[in-house]
Design a protein around this motif. Structure first.
Motif, short mmCIF file in Angstrom:
data_model
loop_
_atom_site.label_atom_id
_atom_site.label_comp_id
_atom_site.label_asym_id
_atom_site.label_seq_id
_atom_site.Cartn_x
_atom_site.Cartn_y
_atom_site.Cartn_z
N GLU A 144 -7.16 0.83 6.79
CA GLU A 144 -7.46 2.37 6.07
C GLU A 144 -5.92 2.75 5.75
O GLU A 144 -4.84 2.44 6.30
CB GLU A 144 -8.22 3.24 7.00
CG GLU A 144 -9.52 2.69 7.07
CD GLU A 144 -10.22 3.65 8.21
OE1 GLU A 144 -9.69 4.75 8.39
OE2 GLU A 144 -11.45 3.04 8.40
N ASP A 145 -6.01 3.88 4.74
CA ASP A 145 -4.72 4.52 4.50
C ASP A 145 -4.56 5.65 5.76
O ASP A 145 -5.39 6.31 5.89
CB ASP A 145 -5.01 5.30 3.25
CG ASP A 145 -3.60 6.22 2.95
OD1 ASP A 145 -2.48 5.91 3.37
OD2 ASP A 145 -3.86 7.23 2.06
N TRP A 146 -3.19 5.76 6.15
CA TRP A 146 -2.92 6.59 7.43
C TRP A 146 -2.56 7.83 6.81
O TRP A 146 -2.00 8.64 7.58
CB TRP A 146 -2.06 5.81 8.35
CG TRP A 146 -2.78 4.75 8.84
CD1 TRP A 146 -3.86 4.46 8.83
CD2 TRP A 146 -2.21 4.45 10.36
NE1 TRP A 146 -4.00 3.33 9.95
CE2 TRP A 146 -3.14 3.37 10.71
CE3 TRP A 146 -1.11 4.65 11.06
CZ2 TRP A 146 -2.84 2.43 11.97
CZ3 TRP A 146 -1.08 3.64 12.27
CH2 TRP A 146 -2.02 2.95 12.67
N GLY A 147 -2.29 8.20 5.44
CA GLY A 147 -2.09 9.39 4.88
C GLY A 147 -0.69 9.70 5.42
O GLY A 147 0.40 8.89 4.90
N VAL B 14 0.79 4.23 -2.78
CA VAL B 14 0.59 5.61 -2.48
C VAL B 14 1.62 6.34 -3.21
O VAL B 14 1.29 7.47 -3.82
CB VAL B 14 0.64 5.64 -1.23
CG1 VAL B 14 0.69 7.25 -0.66
CG2 VAL B 14 -0.76 5.12 -0.48
N ASN C 181 1.73 7.06 7.29
CA ASN C 181 1.69 5.78 6.73
C ASN C 181 3.30 5.23 7.41
O ASN C 181 3.35 4.09 7.74
CB ASN C 181 1.90 5.44 5.32
CG ASN C 181 0.42 5.44 4.68
OD1 ASN C 181 -0.41 5.02 5.42
ND2 ASN C 181 0.40 5.91 3.69
N LYS D 139 2.26 3.70 10.81
CA LYS D 139 1.57 2.51 10.40
C LYS D 139 2.51 1.22 10.08
O LYS D 139 2.06 0.12 10.75
CB LYS D 139 0.67 2.51 9.31
CG LYS D 139 -0.35 1.63 8.76
CD LYS D 139 -0.92 2.10 7.57
CE LYS D 139 -2.08 0.72 7.21
NZ LYS D 139 -2.73 1.03 6.13
N GLU E 85 0.78 -1.15 0.06
CA GLU E 85 0.13 -0.05 0.19
C GLU E 85 0.79 1.35 -0.09
O GLU E 85 0.64 2.18 -0.79
CB GLU E 85 -0.84 -0.06 1.31
CG GLU E 85 -2.01 -1.11 1.31
CD GLU E 85 -2.47 -1.29 2.60
OE1 GLU E 85 -2.41 -0.47 3.61
OE2 GLU E 85 -3.50 -2.02 2.68
N ILE E 86 2.06 1.31 0.84
CA ILE E 86 2.85 2.49 0.69
C ILE E 86 3.30 2.67 -0.72
O ILE E 86 3.55 3.72 -1.03
CB ILE E 86 3.91 2.21 1.96
CG1 ILE E 86 3.17 2.29 3.28
CG2 ILE E 86 5.21 3.19 1.77
CD1 ILE E 86 4.25 1.98 4.38
N ASN F 20 5.30 10.42 2.40
CA ASN F 20 5.19 9.10 1.92
C ASN F 20 6.32 8.97 0.68
O ASN F 20 6.70 7.62 0.55
CB ASN F 20 3.86 8.92 1.07
CG ASN F 20 2.87 8.73 2.34
OD1 ASN F 20 2.98 7.95 3.16
ND2 ASN F 20 1.62 9.18 2.05
N ARG G 22 1.80 15.15 3.15
CA ARG G 22 1.64 13.86 2.89
C ARG G 22 2.64 13.23 1.97
O ARG G 22 3.00 12.27 2.14
CB ARG G 22 0.23 13.61 2.96
CG ARG G 22 -0.38 11.98 2.48
CD ARG G 22 -1.46 12.15 1.51
NE ARG G 22 -1.50 12.87 0.49
CZ ARG G 22 -2.40 13.67 -0.42
NH1 ARG G 22 -3.75 13.42 0.34
NH2 ARG G 22 -2.40 13.99 -1.47
#
Length: 613
Positions: free
Chosen positions: A350-353, A44, A356, A359, A40-41, A100, A96
């Motif tokens: 969920e996405d932690w914005g 993103v 992350n 996370k 997911e990271i 990321n 963000r």
């Protein structure tokens, strides 16, 4: 040596090794595996690379179609004349993206992530200011604001993670920008007596975010700037001031769950970075564990929503918050209640914005998740004037929340209000985040001044809450107080005093009794110096189906039902009303229970009972 704020080179190596660690990649209570979070990271970061621009200012007088802002080399946004905090969202998005991209690079080593992040950081360092020069007004803008927190903390994190990749000239440029456009403006404003950065009472979450950004920025410059140690010491004092004065001794947060988390999460980052960088620990402060209790108690049955007093969420409750705090307590401190909260809410799905990084850093599926069934089922949060009562911690249980406390910050005129949830559904609800009485850029043409006024009235004022009206009027912006709270092994009782909030009453007492598993009794005693018409209000969501029959009221949702019976007054009028502004998210209806004849003394006695359908 960099990085040092939140992880070092050994931590980065460990994060890479966890991709092959079976303990982190098998099914677990958190609902995701480590490899899924990693993926997911990267997704993103890849999505960020594909986005070359974003549209800002859309719907304003200056830019009705919006202004296209580069995300490759972000330039300072142009001036605007719309009284709206545009830069809060703009700079939060930039922060963000930078965080990321930097995280994705140190984990995967893909140069495209590095180069895009470098371009963004260096471009933002060219801006003249890191705070909107037109907010709140062009004549008197804040010298620093939430924009400053976002840019300073985001660039400090990227600076720390990518330190070895920047040239000496680039490091100097970043360092100077952080000092001149972030650290110094925050410090100077925080030293000015009477400002919201001097003391946290005026704007708690703003104080917390700006000071956290200041502290993280200062920590990133240790060894780079001789004043950094002095700045860190200053921030330790300011953070302690917030924890001591704005987090109640039992975990209450004056601005509710949404803005309470907006304050706690940034300060947690600062405290974590402080301990890692200097060895000084503030993480054992009792406020940290007590806020966890607030999160636990206010979580609705089923874990999908939470109590939404103050500006938080909407008519169906607010989303569960405190992901960062709970992840830290679970992964680092081994707290089993925190792990249960993360599992129950599904927050790891969920996405932690911009969070992350934490996370993946604090992902620890090995911690046991323990349901808080051994805790008392009722809790009084004295500082905020909240009481939460529950029949249990299961998905079909009942939760009742009562509020009578200070009016500050993002509060509403809702003293002595209460809300009821059964089986995850809000049968009696709060409207959540208020509509402020000013135009929004997103307003459609049918939202005129009168509709804006009504939307504000029904989301902020007493008429939009489960309170009492007096001659159709509500409360002033004055606090209430809890004057009695007792819990037993089969229920609890709370008494709220809202007398000072009503300008036309000499007494306004409400007693609420919760008897397990599903019975609530509410009694109001109201006194005035002249005959008045009193109204008892019961709000529900637009999905709630309301029926009345004589003195009986039934509210039905998909999975649950609320039945109410009006015992007093003896002569009563019951009417179901809808909000006077259709086609908005605030749609809904409410029940108004009135005495038929005016009287200087009013009494309501109403019995309610929840059930699962």
């Amino acid at each position: 040596m960099h990085p040092h704020l939140f992880l070092d080179k050994d931590d980065i190596s460990q994060l890479r090794r966890r991709l092959q660690d079976e303990d982190f990649n098998r099914p677990n209570v958190l609902g995701v595996t480590y490899s899924q979070i990693w993926k997911e990271i990267m997704e993103v970061a890849d999505s960020t690379l594909r986005r070359k621009s974003m549209k800002i200012y859309e719907g304003t007088y200056n830019y009705p179609e919006g202004y296209l802002m580069s995300l490759v080399e972000p330039e300072q946004p142009p001036r605007h004349s719309f009284r709206h905090p545009f830069w809060t969202g703009i700079c939060g998005s930039l922060s963000r993206d930078m965080t990321n991209l930097a995280l994705a690079y140190v984990l995967a080593g893909e140069r495209a992530y590095l180069e895009r992040c470098r371009s963004m950081v260096l471009s933002i360092c060219e801006w003249e200011v890191w705070s909107d020069p037109d907010y709140p007004t062009p004549e008197r803008p804040f010298p620093c604001c939430l924009d400053t927190w976002s840019l300073l903390s985001g660039i400090a994190t990227a600076f720390d993670l990518l330190y070895d990749e920047f040239t000496g000239e680039e490091r100097e440029k970043i360092k100077n920008a952080m000092i001149e456009k972030g650290i110094i403006p925050i410090r100077d404003y925080a030293l000015k007596k009477g400002t919201w950065l001097y003391s946290p009472e005026r704007w708690p979450n703003g104080y917390a975010m700006l000071h956290a950004g200041f502290g993280i920025g200062a920590l990133s410059l240790l060894g780079e700037c001789r004043e950094a140690e002095e700045w860190v010491e200053f921030e330790k004092e300011k953070t302690l001031q917030f924890l001591d004065r704005e987090v109640g001794p039992d975990g209450g947060l004056i601005e509710g769950l949404g803005y309470g988390n907006a304050a706690i999460a940034p300060l947690l980052k600062f405290m974590v970075a402080l301990e890692r960088t200097t060895g000084d620990s503030m993480l054992d402060h009792p406020a940290i564990r007590n806020v966890m209790l607030l999160a636990l108690y206010t979580l609705a049955p089923g874990g999908k929503t939470a109590v939404n007093f103050c500006d938080a969420g909407g008519p169906e409750g607010c989303k569960p918050t405190f992901s960062l705090l709970m992840a830290y307590l679970a992964a680092v401190k081994g707290n089993k209640y925190a792990q249960w909260y993360l599992a129950e809410t599904g927050l790891y799905k969920e996405d932690w914005g911009r969070d992350n990084l934490f996370k993946i850093l604090w992902f620890n599926p090995s911690v046991e998740a323990r349901i808080p069934s051994d805790l008392p089922r009722y809790r009084h949060f004295r500082y905020t004037g909240w009481v939460v009562m529950r029949s249990g911690w299961g998905p079909s249980d009942t939760l009742v929340a009562f509020k009578s406390g200070p009016y500050r910050g993002h509060g509403h005129t809702d003293q002595n209000s209460f809300i009821i949830n059964c089986s995850g559904e809000w049968l009696l609800n709060d409207k959540g985040y208020q509509r402020y009485e000013r135009p929004y850029p997103s307003d459609t043409p049918d939202i005129d001044e009168e509709k804006i006024r009504l939307m504000h009235v029904f989301s902020h004022d007493t008429i939009g809450h489960n309170c009492v009206l007096v001659d159709g009027r509500g409360q002033e912006r004055v606090g209430g107080k809890i004057v009695e709270f007792n819990g037993w092994n089969f229920g609890a009782t709370v008494v709220g005093d809202a007398s000072e909030a009503y300008p036309n009453l000499t007494k306004a007492l409400r007693r609420l009794i919760f008897i397990e598993p599903n019975t609530i009794i509410v009694r109001d005693i109201l006194e005035s110096d002249r005959p008045r018409m009193f109204s008892f209000l019961m709000h529900t969501t637009k999905e709630g189906k309301v029926k009345t029959h004589g003195r009986e009221i039934t509210i039905e949702a998909q999975k649950s039902r609320l039945r109410a019976y009006v015992i007093k007054p003896e002569e009563v009028t019951i009417e179901v009303k809808t909000y006077p502004y259709p086609r908005t998210r605030e749609e809904g209806h409410y029940v108004e229970i009135r005495n038929k004849e005016k009287s200087p003394r009013g009494e309501f006695l109403i019995a309610l009972q929840t059930s699962s359908r």
